[in-house]
Write a protein that holds these residues in place. Structure first.
Motif: not given
Lengths: 108, 201
Positions: B12, B16, B19-20, B23-27, B44, B47-48, B51-52
């Motif tokens: 990513y 990104w 910011r995430y 929590e994304f790593l925890a998931l 995904s 796409r980031e 788009t970003r």
């Protein structure tokens, strides 16, 4: 009402995951893992982590959900007032479509 | 080789991850890393980037514009059944250099239009195929006039160039007029200036 529905469908390939997330957060705040579990229970679909966070980022950008203080590394999200409005409009629209579909099935 | 959650997270963009990331790593650490999960995360992450981040949008715009030019030229030539290939001087080295310069300009214009449009929509979902097609025809029209410019003095089928250009430009205008039902304009200068200031997170 139509505008709110269009806003959700405007999320492109994330519109369905976004709807599931909004539904999942409708009763209480949840973090990512709890959302995937809840969505799987409710809809039978398991959202991949990439899809889940792609949709979360877009919902947060539109202020339909908001983050809460992190618990350990997990961060719960909750539905905002705007998110409730969008979800309600979308569910009403789906209800109307389902009603028409059922009625047509009965006719045949 | 199995990918670890940290390796997946590194796909990513940096902002990104800021910011995430946690929590994304925890998931990811509570999710079995199957092939389907890897594909989902890679898609995904791509796409980031697109788009970003400015670099992702530039890359996308460049690739599209670069691919669009020869496609557009070929298509308009087929449609109008006129070919300029084989005209005097067109196979020379100078011609090659000239055409490379022309297409570089096209690339910049195409990239600019696509990036500006992406900024206006503020998300990739709004970037439709029709815009790419519009850029195709814009580049085709430009290419035809560039060939004419190089060949000035040589025997060039001026009617053919006119016909191709008129066809390309009119097709492009029709596309631009119908391109977007959700937005009034093709691109926004204000959005472009916002885009130059920072990535979005």
């Amino acid at each position: 009402m139509k505008k709110a529905k269009d806003e959700l469908t405007g999320l492109g390939r994330f519109s369905e995951p976004a709807l599931f997330i909004l539904i999942s957060l409708a009763d209480s705040p949840k973090h990512g893992y709890a959302m995937t579990q809840d969505i799987e229970e409710v809809s039978g679909q398991k959202l991949g982590p990439g899809t889940l966070y792609g949709a979360i980022a877009r919902l947060e950008a539109r202020k339909w959900i908001e983050p809460m203080p992190a618990e350990d590394r997990r961060r719960p999200y909750r539905l905002t007032g705007a998110g409730q409005k969008v979800l309600r409009a979308r569910l009403d629209s789906l209800k109307a479509v389902a009603r028409i579909g059922h009625a047509r099935l009965v006719e045949n | 080789m199995a990918l670890t959650p940290r390796q997946l997270l590194r796909l990513y963009p940096g902002l990104w991850r800021l910011r995430y990331g946690g929590e994304f790593l925890a998931l990811l650490e509570t999710t079995p890393i199957t092939r389907a999960v890897v594909i989902d995360v890679v898609r995904s992450a791509a796409r980031e980037w697109v788009t970003r981040t400015r670099i992702g949008q530039l890359l996308l715009g460049s690739v599209v514009a670069f691919a669009a030019t020869p496609c557009a030229v070929g298509l308009t030539r087929v449609v109008s059944s006129v070919t300029l290939l084989g005209e005097p001087g067109l196979d020379s080295f100078e011609s090659l250099v000239y055409r490379v310069l022309v297409r570089s300009t096209t690339l910049i214009v195409g990239t600019f239009l696509i990036v500006a449009k992406t900024c206006h929509d503020r998300r990739f979902e709004g970037l439709g195929l029709s815009r790419f097609v519009a850029v195709f025809f814009l580049t085709a029209a430009w290419d035809q006039w560039a060939v004419l410019g190089y060949s000035s003095g040589a025997a060039v089928d001026l009617d053919g160039v006119w016909m191709q250009s008129a066809f390309s430009v009119s097709f492009m205008l029709v596309l631009l007029l119908n391109v977007d039902r959700r937005h009034e304009t093709f691109f926004s200068w204000r959005a472009l200036s916002r885009w130059t200031s920072s990535d979005r997170y």
